[in-house]
Write a protein that holds these residues in place. Structure first.
Motif, mmCIF file in Angstrom:
data_model
loop_
_atom_site.group_PDB
_atom_site.id
_atom_site.type_symbol
_atom_site.label_atom_id
_atom_site.label_comp_id
_atom_site.label_asym_id
_atom_site.label_seq_id
_atom_site.Cartn_x
_atom_site.Cartn_y
_atom_site.Cartn_z
ATOM 1 N N MET A 115 -0.595 12.412 -1.112
ATOM 2 C CA MET A 115 0.065 12.022 0.100
ATOM 3 C C MET A 115 0.453 13.054 1.142
ATOM 4 O O MET A 115 -0.164 12.490 2.111
ATOM 5 N N ALA A 116 0.504 14.046 0.847
ATOM 6 C CA ALA A 116 0.640 14.958 1.910
ATOM 7 C C ALA A 116 -0.474 15.950 2.124
ATOM 8 O O ALA A 116 -0.980 16.048 3.083
ATOM 9 N N ARG A 117 -1.198 16.328 1.180
ATOM 10 C CA ARG A 117 -2.308 16.733 1.312
ATOM 11 C C ARG A 117 -3.807 15.528 2.118
ATOM 12 O O ARG A 117 -4.249 15.905 2.431
ATOM 13 N N GLY A 118 -3.056 14.043 2.196
ATOM 14 C CA GLY A 118 -4.173 13.344 3.067
ATOM 15 C C GLY A 118 -4.721 12.726 1.937
ATOM 16 O O GLY A 118 -6.292 12.006 2.463
ATOM 17 N N GLU A 119 -4.857 12.064 0.510
ATOM 18 C CA GLU A 119 -5.535 12.456 -0.009
ATOM 19 C C GLU A 119 -5.537 10.692 -0.429
ATOM 20 O O GLU A 119 -5.740 9.911 -1.990
ATOM 21 N N SER A 120 -4.409 10.536 -0.493
ATOM 22 C CA SER A 120 -3.918 8.830 -1.265
ATOM 23 C C SER A 120 -4.511 7.696 -0.511
ATOM 24 O O SER A 120 -4.511 8.049 1.074
ATOM 25 N N VAL A 121 -5.721 7.505 -1.109
ATOM 26 C CA VAL A 121 -5.976 6.687 -0.377
ATOM 27 C C VAL A 121 -5.380 5.131 0.019
ATOM 28 O O VAL A 121 -5.740 4.264 0.980
ATOM 29 N N TYR A 122 -4.265 5.084 -1.090
ATOM 30 C CA TYR A 122 -3.684 4.187 -0.177
ATOM 31 C C TYR A 122 -2.957 4.243 0.439
ATOM 32 O O TYR A 122 -2.188 3.521 1.871
ATOM 33 N N LEU A 123 -2.513 5.800 1.192
ATOM 34 C CA LEU A 123 -1.481 5.874 2.084
ATOM 35 C C LEU A 123 -2.216 5.716 3.504
ATOM 36 O O LEU A 123 -2.222 5.275 4.603
ATOM 37 N N GLU A 124 -3.245 6.610 3.114
ATOM 38 C CA GLU A 124 -4.147 7.035 4.169
ATOM 39 C C GLU A 124 -5.060 5.415 5.201
ATOM 40 O O GLU A 124 -5.059 5.136 6.139
ATOM 41 N N GLU A 125 -5.348 4.339 3.897
ATOM 42 C CA GLU A 125 -5.479 2.955 4.715
ATOM 43 C C GLU A 125 -4.169 2.265 5.334
ATOM 44 O O GLU A 125 -4.762 1.972 6.367
ATOM 45 N N VAL A 126 -2.924 2.722 5.512
ATOM 46 C CA VAL A 126 -1.286 2.243 6.396
ATOM 47 C C VAL A 126 -1.484 2.926 6.936
ATOM 48 O O VAL A 126 -2.124 2.487 8.533
ATOM 49 N N ILE A 127 -2.096 4.253 7.350
ATOM 50 C CA ILE A 127 -1.950 5.175 8.330
ATOM 51 C C ILE A 127 -3.138 4.819 9.739
ATOM 52 O O ILE A 127 -3.162 4.552 10.558
ATOM 53 N N ASP A 128 -4.813 4.038 8.828
ATOM 54 C CA ASP A 128 -4.867 3.606 9.624
ATOM 55 C C ASP A 128 -5.286 2.323 10.023
ATOM 56 O O ASP A 128 -5.141 1.863 11.513
ATOM 57 N N GLN A 129 -4.344 1.284 9.400
ATOM 58 C CA GLN A 129 -4.098 0.091 9.921
ATOM 59 C C GLN A 129 -2.844 -0.110 11.416
ATOM 60 O O GLN A 129 -2.610 -0.163 12.227
ATOM 61 N N THR A 130 -1.625 1.501 10.817
ATOM 62 C CA THR A 130 -1.081 1.589 11.815
ATOM 63 C C THR A 130 -1.534 2.031 13.083
ATOM 64 O O THR A 130 -1.437 1.452 14.330
ATOM 65 N N LEU A 131 -2.116 2.996 13.088
ATOM 66 C CA LEU A 131 -2.891 3.214 14.356
ATOM 67 C C LEU A 131 -3.742 2.396 14.994
ATOM 68 O O LEU A 131 -4.089 2.446 16.193
ATOM 69 N N ALA A 132 -4.779 1.495 14.132
ATOM 70 C CA ALA A 132 -5.363 0.546 14.985
ATOM 71 C C ALA A 132 -4.795 -0.691 15.440
ATOM 72 O O ALA A 132 -4.601 -0.906 16.810
ATOM 73 N N ILE A 133 -3.704 -1.324 14.487
ATOM 74 C CA ILE A 133 -2.730 -2.028 15.667
ATOM 75 C C ILE A 133 -2.269 -1.314 16.773
ATOM 76 O O ILE A 133 -2.167 -2.208 17.814
ATOM 77 N N ASP A 134 -1.885 -0.368 16.817
ATOM 78 C CA ASP A 134 -1.452 0.062 17.921
ATOM 79 C C ASP A 134 -2.288 0.280 19.100
ATOM 80 O O ASP A 134 -1.534 -0.049 20.252
ATOM 81 N N ARG A 135 -3.496 0.656 18.425
ATOM 82 C CA ARG A 135 -4.528 0.562 19.609
ATOM 83 C C ARG A 135 -4.634 -0.611 20.011
ATOM 84 O O ARG A 135 -5.171 -0.801 21.596
ATOM 85 N N TYR A 136 -4.780 -1.779 19.173
ATOM 86 C CA TYR A 136 -5.066 -3.560 19.724
ATOM 87 C C TYR A 136 -4.302 -3.791 20.504
ATOM 88 O O TYR A 136 -5.143 -4.707 21.608
ATOM 89 N N LEU A 178 0.882 -1.201 0.349
ATOM 90 C CA LEU A 178 -0.171 -0.248 -0.117
ATOM 91 C C LEU A 178 0.581 1.129 0.292
ATOM 92 O O LEU A 178 0.579 2.231 -0.375
ATOM 93 N N MET A 179 1.826 1.504 1.120
ATOM 94 C CA MET A 179 3.106 2.473 0.855
ATOM 95 C C MET A 179 3.462 2.410 -0.341
ATOM 96 O O MET A 179 3.188 3.569 -1.243
ATOM 97 N N ARG A 180 3.621 1.811 -1.181
ATOM 98 C CA ARG A 180 4.606 2.285 -2.419
ATOM 99 C C ARG A 180 2.946 2.402 -3.400
ATOM 100 O O ARG A 180 4.236 3.256 -4.578
ATOM 101 N N ALA A 181 2.487 1.105 -3.426
ATOM 102 C CA ALA A 181 1.364 1.465 -4.559
ATOM 103 C C ALA A 181 1.058 3.259 -4.300
ATOM 104 O O ALA A 181 0.772 4.135 -5.373
ATOM 105 N N ALA A 182 1.054 3.911 -3.135
ATOM 106 C CA ALA A 182 0.713 5.463 -2.191
ATOM 107 C C ALA A 182 1.524 6.627 -3.489
ATOM 108 O O ALA A 182 1.997 7.830 -3.847
#
Length: 1007
Positions: free
Chosen positions: A409-430, A396-400
């Motif tokens: 990516m800077a604007r928060g408009e890359s669906v692939y990058l935002e998916e990775v960020i979502d998963q990163t924060l969720a993994i930390d939370r869980y 997902l990162m390389r696709a972004a």
């Protein structure tokens, strides 16, 4: 060592062994090249024929007849013996109430009718008009067409399958059967199905029979029965088919997440190190899959196979079936185009279609929790795995980066990058443990609980993913700060759990578990990158140092790499377990591909950090002075680490007048940090030379001039006093097995060796513990590779000393005092051997005896003895150091001794005073082959050496100070390329060695 022996060594190794590695802290480039080259060498891009398995993690594939033959109707009967273990459901989640009552029988079958009987009772009857459907959403999880709870108890049961295929079936008489945990669908591996009276088969099969035929009670061979079409039929076994198999023993060439990780890491290595290019290997790997996938798919369809080459591609359910395998194809597309982002239409190419399929699966088809967090169905129906942040995140990162571009990516408009960020924060939370700030392996949504253990490699995968995310994440992205905070908090937790030797444990917060290589490499990569990028401070909380953690971790990784490039300490694939002991029982193996990518990432990151530090550091100048009235060729110089303050702890290079000197950084106390910089240079009479010491990204390559070597057999076992089987393997440290004794054939050359470019030595690794001498013609170390009869003169030299029952040359011993008798007692077989240093300037071998039983007075005393031998480039002598203490560490001053073997071929012993030392030697034709040989000792006067008469040894007693003695032992052989040709010349050498010992060079900072 052959690959099979490497695997056998792990299974059969009888003692605790620590394989040898680079004896110095390895250059990142050297390590990366060695590991990558070994992986290339082990990879076989070849499919070979082999019998396809009939059992897949507890699911059995049964073919009752050959689908190519004409069988129009009829009944087939398959019988098996079902064995149920006591702990049949222990591998399924936490223990469940009801135990085996939760077991279900699962069946999927081709068109026709099926009936299953258990102990004579029908438990399932079904009929289908479609081809068999077998879902496989996870490891050990199969979704059958029909499932039914069955009453089972531990022990043996009779299983019978009656199958009547459809008369127009074109897919053969094939069905799948297995036993699963009812609540989760996990296959139960505690159930074994075996054909009665037939080894190696799952079922005995009879048919086709008439539909109303009476089924025979037993399995009688070769009794013939009336077949459905008038022909006689007999009992046979379930049909086996030949299909393609991956030729690699560990599946390096397969479609696996670890293969993709290795390829991506090799791409990183190729970009990092000038002169290293693995692009050809990467392309060959990618092409191998694309060129063979259609053939493999056809075989799977024809035979109903559930596994085989590229099996994870056909499952395509888990994130590690898809993500890392696809990344190299996206990177190859990126290399094809010069634009910063890939053009439209690129995903319509063969490589692009693989990328598109992976991205589409991640974004629209992957299993998730209700909040969108990636999940699996193993070991519970919805489980969050720490591993999956890496398995999906990198693609997902390389696709972004390559498809969306930096602006999105800077604007928060890359669906692939935002998916990775979502998963990163969720993994930390869980998964984050609030007490340690490291991650549990998994989270079970059904119970809202985390799994038991904080597994090292799972934490490593998350750190690899977060590090790569921060590397590409623009600081302008609205959630950059949140990701950075997660990374830093996790890093702090890991820093606190690093072990003393620089590695991390299999279960991070359980020091009773073994230290694992993949996790260590991942954390070193993350810390080194974090330091280079400024995300981590050099010093963490409570004085802990990220910089020091990198240094210690990198040194520890080097110790896991054997000279040929194979890597130790990598744990194989590991599911989520339910207690630390299960992770500990998993155990590491040699060069498992799951850890190799992390090793290569770490080498690249450490090199980048070292290069950055080297560019920022200034060289230091030191003045080295020879105070003697004689020239000092190969003068030995040591600079303590403390004297190099201001230089980073990277590899150091020493130069004099523009020439790179033979130098090494030695970790003398084993804490993973180097303690001394040692090098040699030539000094004239009274000369003061200036040397420059500077940080470099990679230590320079210099010709080795010394070596310490331990080689013993692994892969076999001791039997009747001999070591049977196995192959000689080089080790850095060795716990010596209690079974080791003289003439066991366990140790190469009968014991460890140490040598310079002038002379070689060994000590017998048994109760003798006596020092022997190898004469050398000259040149680099050779004793690690000697072949044939080393008692006969070869090009390199020969074993020149007949030791017998004497003290050989300089063997340390205790003077015993039996009533009415005086004797010498050597150290005996050690408990542990270690190569402390082995490099171009010096080598050190350590011999430890924890319980040396020394005769004293009317009885014995138990002494701990540590003996070190050190050799230096260009010299003919060894520095011998012996320390004796009581078991509690208090020094004990035994009466110690050493000596020189007494040969009839040599004149009497010569002794002479050399200032603060006593020089003693013999010279004559006393080599084992009759050649000239000098044997000498240089004994410090502080230990009050006194001669002792003995028929076979010229011996001297030594009185230790605080339990310590030291002395020099030396040898010179007449057949050296540049020999000492007389007793006078040998005496001059010994006197010079004594003067060097009394007046070492002085070293002072000049800047």
């Amino acid at each position: 060592m052959p690959r099979l022996l490497l695997l056998l060594a792990l299974l059969l190794g009888p003692v605790a062994l620590v394989p040898d590695a680079f004896a110095q802290v390895p250059s990142p480039r050297v390590l990366a090249e060695a590991v990558a080259d070994q992986t290339v060498e082990r990879t076989r891009f070849e499919l070979v024929p082999g019998l396809a398995p009939v059992v897949y993690s507890g699911a059995y594939r049964l073919d009752v007849f050959d689908g190519f033959a004409a069988h129009a109707g009829g009944l087939y009967v398959a019988k098996a013996r079902l064995t149920v273990d006591e702990d049949a459901n222990a591998n399924v989640g936490a223990p469940r109430d009801g135990g085996l009552a939760a077991v279900a029988l699962g069946v999927s079958h081709a068109r026709g009718a099926v009936e299953v009987r258990l102990n004579g009772e029908r438990v399932l009857a079904a009929s289908d008009d479609d081809a068999p459907e077998m879902g496989r959403p996870d490891y050990g999880v199969f979704v059958y067409e029909h499932t039914v709870r069955v009453p089972l108890t531990p022990g043996e049961h009779e299983l019978e399958v009656r199958f009547t295929p459809s008369t127009d079936a074109d897919d053969g008489g094939r069905l799948y059967l297995g036993f699963v945990d009812g609540p989760t669908g996990l296959n139960l591996r505690g159930m074994r199905i075996e054909a009665p009276h037939v080894d190696g088969a799952a079922f005995a099969v009879l048919g086709p029979l008439p539909a109303d035929a009476a089924v025979p009670e037993g399995v009688e061979v070769p009794v013939a029965y009336d077949g459905a079409h008038g022909e006689p039929v007999r009992w046979g076994v379930d049909r086996r088919v030949v299909a393609s198999q991956i030729a690699d023993d560990l599946y390096y060439s397969d479609w696996r997440y670890f293969s993709g990780t290795i390829l991506d890491a090799m791409h990183t290595v190729s970009r990092t190190f000038d002169g290293l290019d693995y692009g050809g290997y990467i392309d060959q790997h990618l092409d191998f899959f694309q060129e063979n996938i259609e053939q493999v798919a056809a075989e799977r369809d024809a035979h109903g196979l559930l596994t085989g080459p590229f099996g994870h591609y056909f499952r395509y359910a888990l994130l590690d079936d898809i993500g890392m395998q696809t990344v190299p194809y996206l990177e190859r597309l990126r290399r094809t185009f010069t634009t910063r982002t890939l053009p439209e239409g690129v995903l319509d190419t063969p490589d692009g279609r693989l990328v598109r399929r992976g991205l589409d699966h991640f974004m629209t088809e992957s299993l998730r929790l209700p909040d969108g967090t990636f999940a699996r169905v193993n070991p519970d129906t919805l489980t969050v795995w720490a591993d999956d942040l890496f398995m999906a995140g990198i693609l997902l990162m390389r696709a972004a980066l390559h498809l969306d571009g930096p602006l999105a990516m800077a604007r928060g408009e890359s669906v692939y990058l935002e998916e990775v960020i979502d998963q990163t924060l969720a993994i930390d939370r869980y998964l984050r443990d609030p007490e340690t700030n490291v991650y549990h392996h998994g989270y079970f949504a059904s119970t809202a609980e985390r799994s038991s253990s904080r597994w090292g490699r799972a934490n490593g995968w998350t750190m690899l993913a977060k590090t790569q995310l921060l590397t590409i994440l623009p600081e302008q992205n609205p959630r950059y700060g949140a990701v950075l905070e997660v990374f830093q908090r996790h890093a702090a937790g890991l820093l606190a759990l690093q072990s003393e030797d620089g590695r991390w444990h299999q279960v991070l917060d359980n020091p009773e578990t073994f230290r694992e290589t993949t996790a260590t490499a991942a954390f070193v990569y993350a810390f080194a990158t974090g330091l280079a990028e400024g995300w981590l401070p050099a010093e963490g909380e409570d004085g802990a140092s990220y910089r020091e953690a990198v240094e210690r971790g990198w040194a520890a990784l080097g110790r896991q790499v054997r000279p040929e490039g194979t890597v130790d300490g990598i744990v194989p694939g590991t599911p989520i377990y339910f207690e630390d002991a299960q992770y500990q029982a998993r155990g590491p193996r040699v060069h498992d591909p799951r850890g190799l990518g992390a090793m290569l990432y770490a080498a690249s990151a450490v090199h980048t950090l070292y290069q950055q530090e080297a560019e920022a550091a200034e060289a230091h100048t030191f003045r080295v002075t020879n105070s003697l009235d004689a020239a000092r060729p190969d003068a030995f110089v040591v600079v303590p680490r403390a004297d190099l303050a201001g230089l980073p702890a990277t590899p150091l290079q020493v130069t004099h007048d523009g020439t790179v000197l033979a130098a090494q950084q030695d970790d003398l106390d084993g804490d993973g940090r180097w303690d001394e910089l040692a090098f040699v240079l030539d000094l004239d009479v009274g000369e003061t030379a200036e040397v420059q010491i500077e940080a470099v990204a990679n230590a320079p390559t210099v010709t080795p001039r010394t070596q310490a070597d331990i080689r013993v057999k692994e892969g076999g076992r001791f039997m009747n006093g001999f070591y049977e089987g196995g192959a000689f393997t080089r080790y850095r440290a060795l716990d010596v097995p209690a079974e080791q004794q003289q003439d066991s054939k366990y140790a190469f050359a009968e014991g460890p060796t140490w040598e310079t470019d002038r002379v070689g030595f060994r000590v017998y690794l048994d109760e003798r513990a006596r020092v022997d001498v190898f004469g050398k013609t000259g040149g680099p170390p050779v004793l690690h590779a000697i072949e044939g009869n080393y008692h006969a003169i070869q090009d390199w030299g020969t074993d020149v000393l007949k030791v017998g029952a004497s003290l050989g040359l300089g063997t340390p011993a205790a003077l015993t005092d039996f009533p009415g008798d005086t004797d010498f007692q050597t150290l005996g077989t050690p408990d542990r051997l270690e190569v402390v240093a082995s490099g171009p300037a010096r080598s050190i071998l350590r011999w430890t005896v924890d319980d040396w039983e020394v005769f004293r007075g009317e009885g014995t005393v138990s002494v701990r003895a540590v003996w070190e031998v050190e050799v230096r480039a260009g010299q003919r002598h060894t520095l011998s150091r012996l320390t004796t203490t009581w078991p509690d560490g208090t020094p004990i001053d035994l009466q110690l001794a050493t000596g020189i073997v007494r040969h009839d071929a040599a004149p009497d012993l010569v002794t002479t005073d050399a200032g603060a030392h006593l020089v003693a030697y013999t010279w004559g034709d006393q080599a084992d082959q009759g050649d000239g040989l000098g044997l000498g000792l240089v004994l410090p006067g502080m230990f009050r050496p006194a001669p002792v008469t003995r028929d076979d040894t010229y011996a001297f007693t030594l009185q230790p100070e605080e339990g310590r003695i030291h002395y020099l032992l030396a040898a010179a052989w007449a057949l050296e390329d540049d020999p000492l040709d007389s007793a006078d010349a040998f005496e001059a050498y010994l006197t010079d060695a004594a003067e060097r010992s009394a007046a070492p060079v002085t070293v002072r900072r000049a800047d």
